[in-house]
Scaffold this motif. Sequence first.
Motif, short mmCIF file in Angstrom:
data_model
loop_
_atom_site.label_atom_id
_atom_site.label_comp_id
_atom_site.label_asym_id
_atom_site.label_seq_id
_atom_site.Cartn_x
_atom_site.Cartn_y
_atom_site.Cartn_z
N LEU A 670 60.28 142.53 -0.60
CA LEU A 670 59.72 142.12 -1.88
C LEU A 670 59.05 143.34 -2.53
O LEU A 670 58.15 143.96 -1.94
CB LEU A 670 58.70 141.00 -1.70
CG LEU A 670 59.21 139.73 -1.01
CD1 LEU A 670 58.11 138.68 -0.96
CD2 LEU A 670 60.43 139.19 -1.73
N ASP A 675 59.75 140.82 -9.36
CA ASP A 675 59.69 139.40 -9.71
C ASP A 675 58.30 139.12 -10.26
O ASP A 675 57.29 139.28 -9.56
CB ASP A 675 59.95 138.52 -8.48
CG ASP A 675 60.18 137.06 -8.86
OD1 ASP A 675 59.71 136.65 -9.95
OD2 ASP A 675 60.80 136.33 -8.07
N HIS A 678 55.63 137.07 -8.44
CA HIS A 678 54.93 137.56 -7.24
C HIS A 678 53.71 138.39 -7.67
O HIS A 678 53.84 139.34 -8.44
CB HIS A 678 55.87 138.42 -6.40
CG HIS A 678 57.01 137.62 -5.81
ND1 HIS A 678 58.10 138.21 -5.21
CD2 HIS A 678 57.22 136.28 -5.74
CE1 HIS A 678 58.93 137.27 -4.79
NE2 HIS A 678 58.42 136.10 -5.11
N ASP A 695 62.19 129.86 -2.44
CA ASP A 695 61.10 130.72 -1.95
C ASP A 695 60.66 130.33 -0.55
O ASP A 695 59.90 131.05 0.09
CB ASP A 695 59.91 130.64 -2.90
CG ASP A 695 60.24 131.21 -4.27
OD1 ASP A 695 60.99 132.19 -4.32
OD2 ASP A 695 59.75 130.66 -5.27
N TYR A 699 58.39 134.50 6.09
CA TYR A 699 57.98 135.77 5.49
C TYR A 699 57.46 136.68 6.61
O TYR A 699 56.64 136.26 7.43
CB TYR A 699 56.89 135.56 4.44
CG TYR A 699 57.40 134.97 3.15
CD1 TYR A 699 57.62 135.79 2.04
CD2 TYR A 699 57.69 133.61 3.04
CE1 TYR A 699 58.09 135.25 0.84
CE2 TYR A 699 58.17 133.07 1.86
CZ TYR A 699 58.37 133.90 0.76
OH TYR A 699 58.83 133.37 -0.41
#
Length: 1241
Positions: A670, A675, A678, A695, A699
């Motif tokens: 990321l 994005d 975020h 989403d 993570y």
Amino acid sequence: MESVSAWILSASTLPFLCFFWGTHAQQAFRTEPRNLTVRMGATAVLKCEVLRASGIVQWAKDGLLLGPQRSLPGFPRYSMIGKRGQYHLRIENAQLEDDAFFECQAGQSESSDGIVSGLAFLTVQIPPSKPYFIMDTPTPWVVGKKYRVECVAPDAKPEADISLYKDGVDLTGATSFTTSGSKDKLLNTHAEVTVTALKSDNGRELTCHAKNKAVSQPVVTTVTMNVYYPPDPPYIIGLDRDEVKAGTLLVLECVSHGGNPLANIQWTKEGEVLSTTWGEEVVGQKSRNILTLKITPADNQAELSCESANIVSLSPLSITRKITVFFDPAELTLSGSPKAVEGQELTLSCHASSSNPPVHIRWWLGYKELNNTSVAFEEGENGGMTTTSNVTHRVSREENGLRLTCEAFNNGTQFSKIQAATLAVYYPPQRVFIDSPPEDVPLRSGTRVLLTCFSTGGNPPAELTWFKNGSKVSHAQPQTLSQMFVSRGLNLLLTASDNRADYRCDATNKAKKTMSAHVKLLVHFVAVSMKITAKQEVLRRGQEINLECLSGSSNPKSDVSWKVGRMRLPGVEEKPMKSLFEGVSVLSRLSLNLSSQHNNQKVICQAYSPVLEEAAKTFYHLNVLYPPEFSPEQTTEVQVEEDDVATIPLMVSANPEVFSCIWLHRRQTLVKGEDIRHQWSDDHSLEIRNVTRKDGGLYTIKCENDEGVDQTTVELDVLYAPSLKPEKDPVFVNLGGTADLICVADANPIIPGMFSWKWLGEEEVEMGEETQEDESSLLTIYNVTRAHAGFYQCTASNGIALPASVEMQLVVQFTPVLRKGPQWSKVASRGDGTTTAELVCQAEGIPRVEFIWGKKGMLIDLANPRYEERTEREGSIHTSTLRVVNVSAVLDYAVFSCTARNSLGEDKLDIQLVSTNHPDPPSLFRQVGVTHDSVTLEWIPGFNGGLQQRFRIRYIWDKAISFMYVDVLPPDETTFTVTGLQPLTTYNFSVNALNAIGESGYADNGAVLTITTKVKESEDPVDDNEQAPSGVPTRLTVAFTVVFGVLLLLNSLGCFLGRKWKNRRDKTKIEGEAAVNGQKSEEDVSSQSTVSKSNKYESREKINTGAQRTLLIDSGSETESNVYESYTAFQEDSRYYYPAGDYKPSLGPHPEERRGLGVIPANLESHFYEDVGDGRAYQDTLASPLPPYPPLFSDHRQTQQAEDWRSPTYPQGIKKAGQLMDDQQARRDYDLPFELRGELV
């Protein structure tokens, strides 16, 4: 009278009844409703126009029927408007609840199937409510800063468009989004814009305009901006010059203009605030502060400042003035001792404190001025100058007691000041000693001890001084003088340094001779110092650190211990060593394995004295370097609903604290800014806005600093509402089997009991068993019946947002079931070879149904051109129509068989093709309702004989002299209300059927239905002896009946004579044309068999009745074609009529008997076949297409005719028929409709 009126009405309309009743056609939409959009409060009209409306017309809203009445009770704002055939739906004051889909329906009737229009959506536009502002920071604003302003236009449909204006100027860069309103279908529109506050914006208006299609003018909300900005620089009024004398009173005024809010003004002097009280003038837009200041020497060269500022000033604005003050010295000091040993030189000094300008100093001894002086100037206080004057003079005994004077004069203030002293002669002291505790008694550190030094003799008295280990003690008590001695005390708070220290007292005076005394003390004390040292400079996790703690000197020895946090650790002590103040010191060592938890902790070393019961402490701060570590309390799972904001917290520590973290989702890194949803916080936590189900997942967070790297994982569980799909649609199941309907949900979470099933049909059915397996729901229906066929709705709700639904169709497969009943098992048609008969076979079944036709037990070859089959399908209804071309009585009057077959089975129906005849009697004649003056009756019609039939009700009561008859209108109606009856009277009712050929017997084998009317409300029953049931005397009733009969007879006679005249004219014309063309008039006449509209029988199913006509048989047509069935036995004559007695098809028994029109047959199911006449032109046997009422006409003609038709031999039958035709030619010529002219078969 009502009954008589009914009779008269019937008589008056008889001329028009000469023309037979028309047929009703299928109702259809001329205008169907269309989608419509209106504003709230407006009137909406959905148009619906029905052609040939015969059923009940009504509207449905979202599937709910509104009712057939035009006023639509229960819906005060709804009504149906329009002229005949128009059923427009008018909706006044349209509201949100009217936003739905509507459909116009015309219900099923006896003459037409029901029809339903397409869906028409009524969209109601709702204007937005008054918008309002949402600001991240409410006003007042600060000039130069940016602010987010949001305007919300709530509860609109469609969503509102928002425009933002600042003082009438459109604000650009606004972004908009929508949210759900306070009610379903309503939307809130949010518009955001960033505004930079300007000084000129203060007092201006910020306006929000909201508008959609429901309003012509926007809805406006306005807010006035309040912007803070700094004031203008200040200025001073009242200070004309910079030089001022000390003591002067100054009145100064500081003024500052502008600013929002107005400035706060304060006076400062050299940075010190003098005044913070100010006044504001709103009209003049200024602030002012008046300062009253008394000038002192301290104000010399002082900077006097006026500062103005408000809450948004970055720094105060100021104006500064430096002032010069003229002032005298505050002090004049004469220094130096005026006492000395005789013969010595005396030096004195006179010092004037700071003054402006500096003073001039002069010396006087007595009245004599001393000139052996020196002067020095230095910078003094308050910006002035100090003046020092020194004088030297050798004294003598004679000068003892003289006054020595110092005078200071200031030229600026014209002020002088003096100081004076007296001279004296000195000699040395004689003895000195000390008063103290014993030297061998131990004293505790911290104890207070008083040592006193005494001195005797000397002039002037001796001056006593204390010393410690040779150093002067400054904190001794003041010296005390008495007549015999001088004393001075020393008050000690014992410390470690006092242990065995040498205290000495010296006595001296100006005679320059010193005398001394000594003393030593024994003191116990704790360690005077503590120090921890480490061998390693850089500490890392996993290493071992070695610490040394050195306990300073103590008396007696101390015990050393270690502690980290709350944990005590053992150390290793070395041998004690001698140290300061005649005490001992101790060294202790400690080894410690480091972890990240040790970072920023203190290692404490303590030296404890058991004798004193006291301790000394020190600590060592641990700075442990370690790579990033995740807290045991780090969250491993985060739940969030879709479209919400998800925050994944990160609890990580490291040393150095500067570290970086990388977020990975599904092995993808990321990247910040990639994005916009975020957002990372300062602690590296991740915030995801407008979360979607994509989403969700694992993570991985990797954090790294100079010491290393570590990682952890967090599961993001995104909760979202279900979406459904059927596993299989449609679902097929055999009748009696088990049906499994499965719907699968895509949802999170999947919870027990989240599914529910609903049957979407109108009738109640057993839903079956519902089970849930994870994300699937199974509806199992056992022993499936046909009633289970249809649509089912599967609904799922997991508490997230709104439930979701999906529809599934269950198709039940079953063996074909044929429609049966009188109208399906008989078809009538002329057998003269010129007509076509249609045999209809209708079956309901799934899967697809195939039809097989047979005749007389043999399969029909559909390749034969005399037979045509047409098959239609509508849903599960399959219809096969067999057309028999050029129907022949000899070949085709037989039993046809229809077999409906599919993969599950078959069903069979026999259909008789017969000639046209009078109708069969109705059946199941029953009462539906009764009041005091009416009776409602209902029956099931029988076979109509191939022609359109109508019904007639006959009734009588005990006082009546004859039967009363009522014709049912419309003709095909099977429910009828007889009115005009008397209360509390018993009536006998019967019903029969009639067509153009004749009439049937009365229903249910001539059974009579006996009904007694009810009592009229608020009236007493009427005596039967006083009145006839019709409400008039019996004689009057008879008179009316006779008159009516005469009128009816005259009317029939007139109709007959007129018809006869017209027939003769037409016949003459036709015969003339036939003579010219060599053709017979009968050849110009053609007719065909038609299929009438459906009717209802005992099965209550729709059937097709073949409304056939009885025509002549053209036998020649059978032999002239080589593809027709051949009957050579009947080829002797090209035009031949076959008597029913000689023609014997393979049919069931049909008993024949003689009867008149008023005679009821013994078997109501029998069908009569008339004898076939000869080849001569056949004349109609009935005088009128409407049979006369039995009480008013003789049935002699019909009886005779029936007897002639039943002649046992063919020639006799021809003869009688010919005689009858000749005798009654004048009366029967062309009395029947055109298609009925000819011999009856």
